[in-house]
Enzyme design. Sequence first.
Site, mmCIF file in Angstrom:
data_model
loop_
_atom_site.group_PDB
_atom_site.id
_atom_site.type_symbol
_atom_site.label_atom_id
_atom_site.label_comp_id
_atom_site.label_asym_id
_atom_site.label_seq_id
_atom_site.Cartn_x
_atom_site.Cartn_y
_atom_site.Cartn_z
ATOM 1 N N ARG A 150 42.244 44.908 49.413
ATOM 2 C CA ARG A 150 43.157 44.021 48.658
ATOM 3 C C ARG A 150 44.588 43.596 49.143
ATOM 4 N NH1 ARG A 150 40.892 41.444 44.140
ATOM 5 N NH2 ARG A 150 39.091 42.942 43.318
ATOM 6 N N TYR B 59 50.300 49.964 49.147
ATOM 7 C CA TYR B 59 48.750 49.849 48.971
ATOM 8 C C TYR B 59 48.353 51.186 49.634
ATOM 9 C CZ TYR B 59 43.976 47.937 48.725
ATOM 10 O OH TYR B 59 42.790 47.663 48.360
ATOM 11 N N TRP C 281 33.466 49.332 43.912
ATOM 12 C CA TRP C 281 34.374 50.273 45.227
ATOM 13 C C TRP C 281 34.772 51.798 44.728
ATOM 14 C CZ3 TRP C 281 34.339 47.671 49.660
ATOM 15 C CH2 TRP C 281 34.340 46.291 49.563
HETATM 16 N N1 VC3 Z 1 37.801 48.748 49.306
HETATM 17 N N2 VC3 Z 1 38.600 42.575 48.560
HETATM 18 C C1 VC3 Z 1 38.478 43.496 48.023
HETATM 19 N N3 VC3 Z 1 38.996 41.304 48.121
HETATM 20 C C2 VC3 Z 1 38.176 47.280 48.825
HETATM 21 C C3 VC3 Z 1 38.355 42.860 46.556
HETATM 22 O O1 VC3 Z 1 38.106 49.878 48.253
HETATM 23 O O2 VC3 Z 1 37.601 49.199 50.279
HETATM 24 C C4 VC3 Z 1 38.544 44.712 48.216
HETATM 25 C C5 VC3 Z 1 38.442 41.523 46.456
HETATM 26 C C6 VC3 Z 1 38.434 47.038 47.710
HETATM 27 C C7 VC3 Z 1 37.796 46.494 49.660
HETATM 28 C C8 VC3 Z 1 38.511 45.768 47.308
HETATM 29 C C9 VC3 Z 1 37.961 45.173 49.542
#
Ligand code: VC3
Length: 199
Positions: free
Chosen positions: A14, A8, A104
């Site tokens: 996520r 990641y 995002w």
């Molecule tokens: N981000 N969490 C996400 N749960 C990001 C989606 O890019 O910072 C999430 C579902 C992206 C943060 C997705 C949280």
Amino acid sequence: MPNYKLLYFNMRGRAEIIRYIFAYLDIKYEDHRIEQADWPKIKPTLPFGKIPVLEVEGLTLHQSLAIARYLTKNTDLAGKTELEQCQVDAVVDTLDDFMSLFPWAEENHDLKERMFNDLLTRQAPHLLKDLDTYLGDKEWFIGNYVTWADFYWDICSTTLLVLKPDLLGIYPRLASLRNKVQAIPAISAWILKRPQTKL
Ligand code: VC3
């Protein structure tokens, strides 16, 4: 125990739910964090061009919630009965539906700010009200024991609180559930140890 490698960005995002589950179940894994600059090179090598993925036994597993469900299978974190398992999955999906509404990766910063603002000030209150009602005076979302739905609440609310620090002002019970998750020794140790990132 199989060899696990999680891929990641250097963010909670996520992947954090997978990291909480590894921490709680005391499973060793490689927490591989890639640079944004390397992403265009890596993306085409992945089955669906998305992260996180978990490499295990020669497979590249995708979808964070499917991976979380695989790792929690046959543990109480998934829920103890089939009915409780359904309730755990439903709370997780409710939280994930909301988090997935945020644009995002939007590059238009003005548009991004307006959409984030709308989600945080107009839409979040409905979700929080429903979550608070669902929790009621129980100790945990489902049953009387911790599940990965409680973990996901801690993780999602941590990010929402970064974006809106007064988010839980009128919801002390939801705030207290966060504290209970963060007080679990394995989770507390992970929170202290993890790389500090905004999201
Ligand atoms: N981000 N969490 C996400 N749960 C990001 C989606 O890019 O910072 C999430 C579902 C992206 C943060 C997705 C949280």
